[in-house]
Motif scaffolding. Structure first.
Motif, PDB file in Angstrom:
ATOM      1  N   ARG A 132      10.739 -10.753   7.814  1.00  8.45           N
ATOM      2  CA  ARG A 132      11.914  -9.899   7.595  1.00  8.45           C
ATOM      3  C   ARG A 132      11.583  -8.431   7.884  1.00  8.45           C
ATOM      4  O   ARG A 132      12.462  -7.678   8.278  1.00  8.45           O
ATOM      5  N   LEU A 133      10.355  -8.069   7.595  1.00  7.88           N
ATOM      6  CA  LEU A 133       9.904  -6.693   7.827  1.00  7.88           C
ATOM      7  C   LEU A 133       8.688  -6.730   8.736  1.00  7.88           C
ATOM      8  O   LEU A 133       7.917  -7.689   8.716  1.00  7.88           O
ATOM      9  N   GLU A 134       8.530  -5.689   9.506  1.00  6.11           N
ATOM     10  CA  GLU A 134       7.341  -5.588  10.342  1.00  6.11           C
ATOM     11  C   GLU A 134       6.123  -5.316   9.463  1.00  6.11           C
ATOM     12  O   GLU A 134       6.243  -4.690   8.409  1.00  6.11           O
ATOM     13  N   PRO A 135       4.940  -5.766   9.892  1.00  2.55           N
ATOM     14  CA  PRO A 135       3.723  -5.440   9.143  1.00  2.55           C
ATOM     15  C   PRO A 135       3.582  -3.948   8.872  1.00  2.55           C
ATOM     16  O   PRO A 135       3.108  -3.544   7.819  1.00  2.55           O
ATOM     17  N   ARG A 136       4.022  -3.140   9.830  1.00  3.68           N
ATOM     18  CA  ARG A 136       3.944  -1.683   9.661  1.00  3.68           C
ATOM     19  C   ARG A 136       4.734  -1.250   8.423  1.00  3.68           C
ATOM     20  O   ARG A 136       4.301  -0.389   7.667  1.00  3.68           O
ATOM     21  N   GLN A 137       5.882  -1.861   8.213  1.00  2.00           N
ATOM     22  CA  GLN A 137       6.694  -1.536   7.035  1.00  2.00           C
ATOM     23  C   GLN A 137       6.038  -2.069   5.757  1.00  2.00           C
ATOM     24  O   GLN A 137       6.059  -1.419   4.721  1.00  2.00           O
ATOM     25  N   LEU A 138       5.459  -3.253   5.861  1.00  2.00           N
ATOM     26  CA  LEU A 138       4.773  -3.835   4.703  1.00  2.00           C
ATOM     27  C   LEU A 138       3.540  -3.015   4.323  1.00  2.00           C
ATOM     28  O   LEU A 138       3.151  -2.979   3.155  1.00  2.00           O
ATOM     29  N   ALA A 139       2.945  -2.360   5.306  1.00  2.00           N
ATOM     30  CA  ALA A 139       1.766  -1.529   5.029  1.00  2.00           C
ATOM     31  C   ALA A 139       2.106  -0.396   4.067  1.00  2.00           C
ATOM     32  O   ALA A 139       1.232   0.096   3.351  1.00  2.00           O
ATOM     33  N   LEU A 140       3.367  -0.010   4.025  1.00  2.00           N
ATOM     34  CA  LEU A 140       3.786   1.035   3.087  1.00  2.00           C
ATOM     35  C   LEU A 140       3.569   0.580   1.643  1.00  2.00           C
ATOM     36  O   LEU A 140       3.238   1.395   0.784  1.00  2.00           O
ATOM     37  N   LEU A 141       3.727  -0.729   1.393  1.00  2.00           N
ATOM     38  CA  LEU A 141       3.448  -1.274   0.059  1.00  2.00           C
ATOM     39  C   LEU A 141       1.970  -1.092  -0.279  1.00  2.00           C
ATOM     40  O   LEU A 141       1.622  -0.681  -1.383  1.00  2.00           O
ATOM     41  N   LEU A 142       1.106  -1.388   0.686  1.00  2.00           N
ATOM     42  CA  LEU A 142      -0.330  -1.222   0.449  1.00  2.00           C
ATOM     43  C   LEU A 142      -0.691   0.259   0.287  1.00  2.00           C
ATOM     44  O   LEU A 142      -1.556   0.593  -0.532  1.00  2.00           O
ATOM     45  N   LEU A 143      -0.023   1.116   1.008  1.00  2.00           N
ATOM     46  CA  LEU A 143      -0.237   2.556   0.815  1.00  2.00           C
ATOM     47  C   LEU A 143       0.164   2.971  -0.602  1.00  2.00           C
ATOM     48  O   LEU A 143      -0.536   3.758  -1.246  1.00  2.00           O
ATOM     49  N   ALA A 144       1.274   2.415  -1.083  1.00  2.00           N
ATOM     50  CA  ALA A 144       1.719   2.720  -2.449  1.00  2.00           C
ATOM     51  C   ALA A 144       0.696   2.226  -3.468  1.00  2.00           C
ATOM     52  O   ALA A 144       0.369   2.933  -4.428  1.00  2.00           O
ATOM     53  N   ILE A 145       0.177   1.021  -3.247  1.00  2.00           N
ATOM     54  CA  ILE A 145      -0.851   0.486  -4.150  1.00  2.00           C
ATOM     55  C   ILE A 145      -2.075   1.391  -4.140  1.00  2.00           C
ATOM     56  O   ILE A 145      -2.626   1.726  -5.185  1.00  2.00           O
ATOM     57  N   GLY A 146      -2.495   1.798  -2.959  1.00  2.00           N
ATOM     58  CA  GLY A 146      -3.658   2.680  -2.855  1.00  2.00           C
ATOM     59  C   GLY A 146      -3.444   3.989  -3.585  1.00  2.00           C
ATOM     60  O   GLY A 146      -4.317   4.451  -4.331  1.00  2.00           O
ATOM     61  N   ALA A 147      -2.273   4.579  -3.408  1.00  2.00           N
ATOM     62  CA  ALA A 147      -1.985   5.854  -4.069  1.00  2.00           C
ATOM     63  C   ALA A 147      -1.954   5.693  -5.584  1.00  2.00           C
ATOM     64  O   ALA A 147      -2.532   6.505  -6.316  1.00  2.00           O
ATOM     65  N   VAL A 148      -1.296   4.634  -6.057  1.00  2.00           N
ATOM     66  CA  VAL A 148      -1.216   4.399  -7.510  1.00  2.00           C
ATOM     67  C   VAL A 148      -2.604   4.124  -8.077  1.00  2.00           C
ATOM     68  O   VAL A 148      -2.964   4.625  -9.148  1.00  2.00           O
ATOM     69  N   ARG A 149      -3.405   3.329  -7.370  1.00  2.00           N
ATOM     70  CA  ARG A 149      -4.762   3.031  -7.844  1.00  2.00           C
ATOM     71  C   ARG A 149      -5.610   4.300  -7.916  1.00  2.00           C
ATOM     72  O   ARG A 149      -6.400   4.475  -8.839  1.00  2.00           O
TER      73      ARG A 149
END
Length: 185
Positions: free
Chosen positions: A28-45
């Protein structure tokens, strides 16, 4: 007991839901868009870690994997996050075996600073068992990331691995109760 702060709670929730979110958004979403979730996790961590070196690495791992996912629009780096977490935990626990006290002994000493010798040996063994778990878990997560369909990867990293961890926690707790009774009888 100190209540966890918002970044810690949010980071934990994101990590627990991460495999499910990646699987449900796949296609449904491109991996590039999903990477934003991982960026959010990284920032929160990173916020939750407050730059304590032993706590920073999960956030840095998230950022490290999000970069190629963003750059090449590839899903694989996103699926490798659980692998990196398991390998990081293996290194952390394994290093504590090489430079005692072990991680588990440190945790046990928070509750009882005067551990008897049998308890120190036991905590070392438990740390070794966790090293085995992290090695196995990371290997299976890597295998599912590389060769399994996204649904299998998500099922393993989002459910099965947590169930295995829960069984290990429960089993260790029962063994600990038994050993305490044996040594205090």
């Amino acid at each position: 007991m100190k209540k966890p702060d918002l970044p810690t709670l949010l980071g934990t929730l994101l990590i627990l839901l991460y495999p499910l979110l990646i699987w449900s958004a796949h296609g449904r979403l491109e991996p590039r868009q999903l990477a934003l979730l991982l960026l959010a996790i990284g920032a929160v961590r990173l916020l939750a870690a407050r730059w304590a070196i032993k706590l920073v690495w999960p956030g840095l791992a998230a950022l490290l994997l999000a970069a190629p996912a963003l750059l090449w629009n590839d899903l694989l780096p996103l699926k490798l996050y659980p692998v990196l977490i398991s390998m990081g935990m293996l290194v952390l626990f394994g290093a504590s075996l090489l430079r005692p006290p072990s991680i588990i002994e440190r945790l046990a000493r928070l509750r009882d600073p005067a551990l008897p010798p049998f308890a120190i040996a036991y905590t070392r063994r438990v740390t070794q068992v966790w090293c085995g778990f992290f090695a196995l878990n990371g290997s299976i997560a890597l295998g599912t990331a590389l060769w399994a369909p996204p649904a299998v990867w998500s099922l393993y990293t989002g459910l099965v691995s947590y169930l295995m961890m829960g069984v290990l926690f429960a089993g260790e707790y029962l063994v600990r109760i038994y050993l305490k009774r044996q040594h205090h009888a």
